[in-house]
Motif scaffolding. Structure first.
Motif, PDB file in Angstrom:
ATOM      1  N   VAL A 276       0.812  -1.358  -0.064  1.00  0.00           N
ATOM      2  CA  VAL A 276       0.114  -0.017   0.093  1.00  0.00           C
ATOM      3  C   VAL A 276       0.780   1.316  -0.090  1.00  0.00           C
ATOM      4  CG1 VAL A 276      -1.694   1.449   1.284  1.00  0.00           C
ATOM      5  CG2 VAL A 276      -2.014  -0.923   1.024  1.00  0.00           C
ATOM      6  N   ALA A 277       1.945   1.217   0.738  1.00  0.00           N
ATOM      7  CA  ALA A 277       2.845   2.652   0.796  1.00  0.00           C
ATOM      8  C   ALA A 277       3.540   2.609  -0.534  1.00  0.00           C
ATOM      9  CB  ALA A 277       3.739   2.272   1.900  1.00  0.00           C
ATOM     10  N   LYS A 278       3.963   1.118  -1.061  1.00  0.00           N
ATOM     11  CA  LYS A 278       4.689   1.507  -2.288  1.00  0.00           C
ATOM     12  C   LYS A 278       3.710   2.021  -3.486  1.00  0.00           C
ATOM     13  CE  LYS A 278       6.553  -2.462  -3.116  1.00  0.00           C
ATOM     14  NZ  LYS A 278       8.087  -2.461  -3.024  1.00  0.00           N
ATOM     15  N   ASP A 279       2.419   1.565  -3.563  1.00  0.00           N
ATOM     16  CA  ASP A 279       1.542   2.237  -4.452  1.00  0.00           C
ATOM     17  C   ASP A 279       1.383   3.702  -4.370  1.00  0.00           C
ATOM     18  OD1 ASP A 279      -0.232   1.951  -6.178  1.00  0.00           O
ATOM     19  OD2 ASP A 279      -2.003   1.166  -5.077  1.00  0.00           O
ATOM     20  N   ASN A 280       1.289   4.344  -2.961  1.00  0.00           N
ATOM     21  CA  ASN A 280       1.324   5.746  -2.563  1.00  0.00           C
ATOM     22  C   ASN A 280       2.572   6.359  -3.263  1.00  0.00           C
ATOM     23  OD1 ASN A 280      -1.183   5.416  -1.493  1.00  0.00           O
ATOM     24  ND2 ASN A 280      -0.246   5.082   0.643  1.00  0.00           N
ATOM     25  N   MET A 281       3.595   5.596  -2.938  1.00  0.00           N
ATOM     26  CA  MET A 281       5.007   6.295  -3.482  1.00  0.00           C
ATOM     27  C   MET A 281       5.082   6.374  -4.835  1.00  0.00           C
ATOM     28  SD  MET A 281       8.874   4.775  -2.820  1.00  0.00           S
ATOM     29  CE  MET A 281       8.243   4.393  -0.944  1.00  0.00           C
ATOM     30  N   LEU A 282       4.453   5.421  -5.674  1.00  0.00           N
ATOM     31  CA  LEU A 282       4.566   5.272  -7.062  1.00  0.00           C
ATOM     32  C   LEU A 282       3.524   6.530  -7.616  1.00  0.00           C
ATOM     33  CD1 LEU A 282       4.562   1.560  -7.724  1.00  0.00           C
ATOM     34  CD2 LEU A 282       6.445   3.352  -8.521  1.00  0.00           C
ATOM     35  N   ASP A 283       2.190   6.779  -6.834  1.00  0.00           N
ATOM     36  CA  ASP A 283       1.599   8.104  -7.102  1.00  0.00           C
ATOM     37  C   ASP A 283       2.494   9.292  -7.081  1.00  0.00           C
ATOM     38  OD1 ASP A 283      -0.666   6.744  -7.703  1.00  0.00           O
ATOM     39  OD2 ASP A 283      -1.564   6.932  -5.735  1.00  0.00           O
ATOM     40  N   GLU A 284       3.353   9.530  -6.124  1.00  0.00           N
ATOM     41  CA  GLU A 284       4.034  10.764  -5.988  1.00  0.00           C
ATOM     42  C   GLU A 284       5.193  10.821  -7.014  1.00  0.00           C
ATOM     43  OE1 GLU A 284       5.761  10.956  -2.021  1.00  0.00           O
ATOM     44  OE2 GLU A 284       3.751  10.770  -1.046  1.00  0.00           O
ATOM     45  N   PHE A 285       5.741   9.608  -7.414  1.00  0.00           N
ATOM     46  CA  PHE A 285       6.646   9.538  -8.472  1.00  0.00           C
ATOM     47  C   PHE A 285       6.148   9.964  -9.749  1.00  0.00           C
ATOM     48  CE2 PHE A 285       8.465   7.386 -12.015  1.00  0.00           C
ATOM     49  CZ  PHE A 285      10.081   7.650 -11.817  1.00  0.00           C
ATOM     50  N   GLN A 286       4.906   9.292 -10.064  1.00  0.00           N
ATOM     51  CA  GLN A 286       4.076   9.824 -11.302  1.00  0.00           C
ATOM     52  C   GLN A 286       3.989  11.435 -11.292  1.00  0.00           C
ATOM     53  OE1 GLN A 286       0.730   7.316 -11.747  1.00  0.00           O
ATOM     54  NE2 GLN A 286       2.073   5.740 -12.045  1.00  0.00           N
ATOM     55  N   ALA A 287       3.581  11.905 -10.186  1.00  0.00           N
ATOM     56  CA  ALA A 287       3.366  13.330 -10.125  1.00  0.00           C
ATOM     57  C   ALA A 287       4.623  14.412 -10.160  1.00  0.00           C
ATOM     58  CB  ALA A 287       2.569  13.771  -8.874  1.00  0.00           C
ATOM     59  N   LYS A 288       5.638  13.925  -9.737  1.00  0.00           N
ATOM     60  CA  LYS A 288       6.666  14.548  -9.611  1.00  0.00           C
ATOM     61  C   LYS A 288       7.869  14.119 -10.327  1.00  0.00           C
ATOM     62  CE  LYS A 288       5.257  15.667  -4.628  1.00  0.00           C
ATOM     63  NZ  LYS A 288       5.717  15.433  -3.430  1.00  0.00           N
ATOM     64  N   GLY A 289       7.907  12.752 -10.848  1.00  0.00           N
ATOM     65  CA  GLY A 289       9.130  12.405 -11.779  1.00  0.00           C
ATOM     66  C   GLY A 289      10.249  11.904 -11.033  1.00  0.00           C
ATOM     67  N   THR A 290      10.051  11.770  -9.660  1.00  0.00           N
ATOM     68  CA  THR A 290      11.342  11.126  -9.105  1.00  0.00           C
ATOM     69  C   THR A 290      10.923  10.755  -7.471  1.00  0.00           C
ATOM     70  OG1 THR A 290      13.588  11.732  -8.427  1.00  0.00           O
ATOM     71  CG2 THR A 290      12.012  13.443  -7.977  1.00  0.00           C
ATOM     72  N   PHE A 291      11.814   9.989  -6.915  1.00  0.00           N
ATOM     73  CA  PHE A 291      11.410   9.660  -5.430  1.00  0.00           C
ATOM     74  C   PHE A 291      12.251  10.780  -4.681  1.00  0.00           C
ATOM     75  CE2 PHE A 291      11.633   5.364  -7.307  1.00  0.00           C
ATOM     76  CZ  PHE A 291      10.331   5.001  -7.096  1.00  0.00           C
ATOM     77  N   GLU A 292      11.169  11.329  -3.844  1.00  0.00           N
ATOM     78  CA  GLU A 292      11.817  12.505  -2.959  1.00  0.00           C
ATOM     79  C   GLU A 292      12.355  11.943  -1.658  1.00  0.00           C
ATOM     80  OE1 GLU A 292       8.960  15.515  -2.631  1.00  0.00           O
ATOM     81  OE2 GLU A 292       9.656  16.583  -4.456  1.00  0.00           O
TER      82      GLU A 292
END
Length: 376
Positions: A276-292
């Motif tokens: 579930v956390a991984k899924d949320n992280m991928l949402d953020e990645f798609q929005a920002k283009g990187t892992f923050e």
């Protein structure tokens, strides 16, 4: 695309085919002659020769296709990578995930101990499948009644592995596709679970078994998230062979095995929560283009795979030229036919490997397109 990939990679196919068969013979001889005398020596020899084979795939990514990897992790985890036994838990995005894990292991000097839980049918693939069997990868039939005792035995057998190993489990059970995502979403809705958007629902039995049987000697779990930057192709074997450039960003979060709960059900829930956390992280990645919030580490492009493939290529070229001269293969009809048959065999081998990496639906579509082409 596939025809282009096969034609471009025929030289690689020859190197892989001939070197792979030799490596399989060495592995078999070692299994028969060395393993009964010393399990540790057997494992070290198998690791050394299997590494050569995996480096050929890494050459495809690093030097042939120009594949790029960006690693996001904390400094402490980066320092420990390759120096400890670890259980790896990546999301399964494509058919190239196995090769990406090998590349990551090679960058951490852990390629000789890069093991995976894979489907049993892959064991029978010439060269690749035989190599993974000798290298002690864990094979499952996706039938828990058959797999439970097999997993217990294989996991426990790794306790005396002579070097740091990474055991990768693709707990989603299959790679991501749009159809499988819809099925996972429908299942989650029917069961009242969080509805996934970028991952599938993990199948936790194998993961729970791994934690239960390896908790005492594996100190860490690496929660790995793979993501392809927007606008780039999803990595694939056919893309690597066809020199299609792409990239992947990898986020790694290390968890101490001591942090995990004790009960099987709690471990299963821990795994589901991480996805579930991984899924949320991928949402953020798609929005920002990187892992923050994690350092982007340049893991470089070592020359080892280039040296290995160049050396093997030169040796095989010398052998082929010697055979052509010795048997006058270019001056007789029979010789020309033999050389043409060799090229055809190489092309068929590459095509078969590519077909195996495809999902069943894609394989059927590919065969359907081929049938249409033949009819026309």
């Amino acid at each position: 695309m596939e025809v282009k990939a096969v034609l471009l990679s025929i030289p690689f196919g020859f190197v892989f085919l001939f070197s792979g068969l030799i490596i399989n013979l060495i592995q078999g001889a070692c299994y028969i002659l060395v393993q009964p005398l010393s399990k540790t020596a057997h494992r070290r020899i198998i690791g050394a020769v299997t590494e050569i084979l995996w480096l050929e795939f890494i050459f495809l990514m690093d030097w042939w296709s120009g594949f790029k990897v960006h690693l996001h992790t904390d400094f402490e985890t980066y320092q420990l990578m390759g120096k400890e036994h670890a259980l790896l838990m990546p999301n399964h995005i494509c058919d190239a995930d196995i090769f990406i894990m090998w590349l990551l292991a090679q960058r951490s000097s852990c390629l000789r101990g890069a093991l995976m839980v894979v489907k049993r049918s892959s064991m029978y693939i010439p060269i690749y499948g035989w190599a993974t069997w000798f290298a002690e990868h864990v094979f499952v039939s996706r039938n828990w009644g058959k797999d439970e005792e097999v997993l217990k035995s294989r996991f426990q057998s790794l306790q005396d592995f002579p070097r740091p190993f990474w055991l990768t489990l693709f707990v989603e059970g299959t790679r991501m596709t749009s159809d499988k995502l819809v099925a996972a979403q429908n299942f989650a809705t029917s069961k009242g679970l969080p509805v996934p958007r970028n991952v599938l629902i993990p199948r936790t039995k194998g993961f729970v078994a791994a934690v239960r049987h390896m908790r005492s000697f594996v100190p860490a779990i690496y929660d790995i998230t793979l993501a392809v930057p927007r606008g780039l192709r999803t990595p694939s074997l056919v893309g690597f062979l066809g020199r299609e450039p792409t990239a992947v960003q990898i986020h790694i979060k290390r968890y101490s095995m001591k942090e995990l709960p004790e009960s099987d059900e709690a471990v299963a829930q821990w795994c589901r929560d991480k996805f579930v956390a991984k899924d949320n992280m991928l949402d953020e990645f798609q929005a920002k283009g990187t892992f923050e919030n994690q350092k982007n580490t340049d893991i470089g492009r070592p020359r080892k795979s280039l040296i290995v493939l160049t050396t093997l290529g030169c040796i095989i070229c010398l052998v082929v030229i010697s055979l052509i001269q010795r048997y006058s293969l270019l001056s007789t009809r029979k010789g020309v036919i033999s050389l043409a048959a060799g090229l055809a065999l190489d092309a068929v081998f590459l095509h078969a490997v590519i077909e195996y990496t495809k999902l069943p639906q894609a394989r059927k579509a590919s065969m359907g397109n081929l049938t249409v082409q033949l009819k026309n």
